[in-house]
Design an enzyme around this catalytic site. Sequence first.
Site, short mmCIF file in Angstrom:
data_model
loop_
_atom_site.label_atom_id
_atom_site.label_comp_id
_atom_site.label_asym_id
_atom_site.label_seq_id
_atom_site.Cartn_x
_atom_site.Cartn_y
_atom_site.Cartn_z
N ASP A 43 0.84 -1.20 0.00
CA ASP A 43 0.00 0.00 0.00
C ASP A 43 0.88 1.25 0.00
OD1 ASP A 43 0.91 -0.25 2.58
OD2 ASP A 43 -1.05 -0.02 3.54
N SER A 44 2.22 1.03 0.02
CA SER A 44 3.15 2.15 -0.19
C SER A 44 2.95 2.74 -1.59
CB SER A 44 4.60 1.68 -0.01
OG SER A 44 4.85 0.52 -0.78
N ASP A 83 -1.08 -5.92 -0.27
CA ASP A 83 -1.50 -5.37 1.03
C ASP A 83 -3.00 -5.20 1.11
OD1 ASP A 83 0.61 -5.03 2.81
OD2 ASP A 83 1.27 -3.17 1.84
N LYS A 112 -1.38 -9.23 2.79
CA LYS A 112 -0.60 -8.85 3.98
C LYS A 112 -1.43 -7.87 4.77
CE LYS A 112 3.25 -6.11 3.70
NZ LYS A 112 2.81 -4.90 4.41
N GLU A 114 -1.46 -5.46 8.59
CA GLU A 114 -0.59 -4.89 9.62
C GLU A 114 -1.14 -5.10 11.02
OE1 GLU A 114 0.28 -0.78 8.79
OE2 GLU A 114 1.09 -1.22 6.80
N GLU A 181 9.21 -4.52 10.41
CA GLU A 181 9.67 -3.25 9.87
C GLU A 181 10.22 -2.35 10.97
OE1 GLU A 181 6.98 -1.28 7.19
OE2 GLU A 181 8.17 0.56 7.16
O1 KIV Z 1 3.66 -1.20 1.64
C1 KIV Z 1 4.85 -1.57 1.66
O2 KIV Z 1 5.67 -1.22 0.81
C2 KIV Z 1 5.25 -2.44 2.76
C3 KIV Z 1 6.71 -2.74 2.89
C4 KIV Z 1 7.44 -1.58 3.43
C5 KIV Z 1 6.95 -3.96 3.69
O3 KIV Z 1 4.45 -2.87 3.52
#
Ligand code: KIV
Length: 264
Positions: A43-44, A83, A112, A114, A181
Amino acid sequence: MKSILDFHEKKIKKEKFTMCTCYDYSFARILAESDVDCLLVGDSLSNTMLGHSTTLNATNEIMALYAGSVVRGAGDKKFVVADMPFMSYRKGLTASMTSAEIIMRSGAHAVKLEGGEGNYKIVRHMVGSGVPVMGHLGLTPQSVNQLGGFKVQGRDQKAQAKIKEEALRLQDAGSFCIVLECVPSALAEEITNSLDIPTIGIGAGSATDGQVLVLQDLLGMNPGFKPKFVKNFYDGFGNLKAAFNSYHQEVTSGKFPSEKESYS
Ligand code: KIV
């Protein structure tokens, strides 16, 4: 790596592995031919692709759109994790499952999410429904406002104990892997040694089973951004800018297009 079984195998054989974020078809095609083991549609993308200052702007639909393009680019060559965005797994079981369904129908092989506390029941239900779940502990960017900024986590004993417990409980709930992280290296090592599932570190030292980097950081495309854990493996910003300038220079000087690039 092509399935969650490969993650288990890496852990058993104590083989290090790599994950890299990827957000689009073109880069996925390159990464598919590379040695990088697996891809994360993080989600980055809210930061790297959409220009926001946090990851909070990503939605299920945005994640599915980008994940689909990565899956198409990667073909059947890489395992693709996507994510689950901010809030998408915190509004009850049914809403969480709908979000997971949207992401998985994009073609991603796993999701994924969090944090630990409050997620175990949902993780168990997803895993029981055929959705592989990767955990993410330590600095969890979706909670940046609660954490008071993008800071190293697990600095004191109480915080370390909490992260360790969350890792074990995520494993018990059925997660196949956990991202750690921005935590002290010693904590990441302790967690890695206490789990049967692999850990993937970012800003977590060298003892984790795998490492992950954001594509734009790895390729040096974001020159103003250089936290301690980032290493640029390429001067992407400089080299791409030079290519754009060559194009401009050749057009304005009359060198491009030449006869070679023209139809008779
Ligand atoms: O969203 C992302 O890029 C991440 C990584 C930093 C692990 O979750």
